[in-house]
Design an enzyme around this catalytic site. Structure first.
Site, PDB file in Angstrom:
ATOM      1  CB  SER A 164      31.123  37.363  37.529  1.00 13.62           C
ATOM      2  OG  SER A 164      31.294  36.122  36.907  1.00 13.62           O
TER       3      SER A 164
ATOM      4  CG  ASP B 156      22.900  34.645  37.672  1.00  8.88           C
ATOM      5  OD1 ASP B 156      23.876  34.313  36.979  1.00  8.88           O
ATOM      6  OD2 ASP B 156      22.942  35.558  38.509  1.00  8.88           O
TER       7      ASP B 156
ATOM      8  CG  HIS C  97      26.566  36.195  34.844  1.00 12.87           C
ATOM      9  ND1 HIS C  97      26.739  35.797  36.160  1.00 12.87           N
ATOM     10  CD2 HIS C  97      27.818  36.518  34.389  1.00 12.87           C
ATOM     11  CE1 HIS C  97      28.021  35.867  36.478  1.00 12.87           C
ATOM     12  NE2 HIS C  97      28.690  36.305  35.439  1.00 12.87           N
TER      13      HIS C  97
END
Length: 439
Positions: free
Chosen positions: A192, A374, A406
């Site tokens: 991320s 995601d 995610h």
């Protein structure tokens, strides 16, 4: 082949109280809030790490077992007073002179190294076999690293200045950490926002990076067709199918596969409520979600509990409870690096200086990995691959992970661990061709 990693020896450690149940009443929430602090945060992290049979707490004497690796925690002091990076070192007990560069695992926004507890065993197996090391680091101002003041001097309309200052806060501390640890080159595995900073680090210090492995990276695509929906982090649930399905390996990303992910993202985003849009806007305008949670005081453990019990429902009951306690103590720590978000991302979660416009400068291998469900828009990954190849870099690729959102590394650790080891062994090309045959 190296010696196998022995069974867990955590029973030989000093007793560590189990994490309390996730609070569902005000009284339980108040008690949890009152108990939070550095001591409890340390214990919450250690609970996760004690799952590793090769982990040794700082206060325990060195083990004499024949494990090919040993894992230790330390606070790596930086030059500035009270600046340190919380670090987990998984070191080979039989280093090889031909070992590949060590891997450095870097968490995402507001998280910490403990999030990767389901990936450390596979990474340790790789390190022991290859005679190298694996490190996991909490970014400065996040996790259990030093919570130092985060300030930006650039004016609001100086976008490049704001982005550069925010990036430097994290990237330069990582470079200082690398020097302190004596590492010449590293493979960076970032998730991320940690993936975003990993790419920025590689752009600044390309000779220090062997390879980039970007797990659901933030800040890649452009607006206005960006379907990234950060508010889904508050509503998405874990997927237990990743641990029961017989077919959960990585799949080479394709235009059709990415379109399928984006169709799901578009459908969910269209249903986004006004309140969720407001929360998203406030987040991306600099109102840290952790700041909001901290402001609720005694209610904060219950709020975090609703998130952790829903998002990590794919974990076991004990793992979910331990993750909740870990997340809670990170969230209630002094605000610091979390305030970077509005300087890096513009409203609605697209980067002020998208990586897709910058990444073609890299001449090293870059691997993009996205979850099948995601909330990061994978279109930016495909466009980045195209830009890299136009610049002559054909050593980059992209995968989709089934039964994963995610947090791909937690949702489907089997597929991600298999992929990480292949990439670290530089066998990613063969795996990619095999994965492409399944896509």
């Amino acid at each position: 082949m190296s010696a196998s990693i022995p069974a867990s020896t955590s029973s030989a450690f000093l007793p560590l109280p189990p994490a309390k149940d996730i609070p569902v009443t005000f009284t339980a929430s108040l008690k949890s809030w009152w108990a939070a602090g550095d001591k409890q945060g340390n214990a919450s992290e250690e609970r996760l790490l004690r799952r590793l049979p090769f982990f040794q707490p700082e206060r325990m004497a060195s083990s004499t077992n024949d494990s090919p690796v040993i894992a230790l925690r330390e606070r790596v002091q930086l030059a500035a007073p009270k600046h340190f990076l919380n670090t987990l070192s998984i070191k080979s007990t039989n280093p090889s002179p031909t070992a590949p560069p060590p891997a450095v695992v870097l968490h995402g926004y507001g998280a910490g190294l403990g999030f990767f507890f389901r990936n450390f065993p596979a990474l340790a197996q790789w390190a022991g076999h290859r005679g190298t090391d694996v490190f996991a680091v909490d970014w400065l101002g996040m996790g259990r690293s030093a919570r130092v003041p985060f300030t930006i001097k650039a004016k609001r309309d100086d976008i490049s200045g704001r982005v550069n200052e925010a990036e430097s806060f994290f990237v330069e501390s990582l470079e200082e950490w690398r020097i302190k640890m004596g590492l010449e080159k590293m493979t960076l595995i970032g998730h991320s926002l940690g993936a975003y900073f990993s790419a920025v680090y590689a752009l600044r210090y390309p000779t220090r990076v062997h390879k980039l492995i970007l797990l659901s990276p933030a800040g890649v695509p452009h607006d206005p067709n960006n379907l990234t929906a950060p508010s889904r982090e508050l509503t998405d649930e874990g997927d237990s199918r990743s641990t029961t399905s017989a077919s959960h390996s990585a799949v080479a990303a394709s235009t059709a596969g990415v379109s399928k992910i984006r169709e799901e993202q578009k459908a969910i985003k269209e249903k986004e409520s006004r309140s969720r849009r407001l929360l998203t806007y406030l987040w991306e305008e600099g109102w840290s979600p952790f700041q909001v949670v901290r402001s609720t005081l005694f209610w904060s453990p219950m709020l975090v509990g609703k998130y952790s019990s829903r998002r990590f429902s794919g974990l076991t009951e004990e793992e979910t409870r331990d993750m909740h306690d870990y997340i809670l103590n990170i969230t209630l720590s002094k605000g610091s690096g979390e305030y970077c978000i509005s300087h890096i991302l513009a409203p609605y979660a697209h980067a002020r200086m998208p990586l897709v416009d910058r990444i073609a400068a890299l001449k090293l291998p870059v691997t993009f990995i996205y979850g099948e469900h995601d909330w990061m828009d994978p279109q930016g990954g495909l466009q980045s691959l195209e830009n890299l190849r136009k610049a002559g870099n054909y050593r980059s690729r992209m995968y989709n992970i089934p039964y994963a959102g995610h947090h791909v590394y937690l949702d489907n650790p089997t597929a991600v661990n298999e992929l990480l080891v292949a990439e670290l062994d530089d066998a990613g090309e063969q795996l990619y061709l095999f994965a492409a045959s399944r896509s």
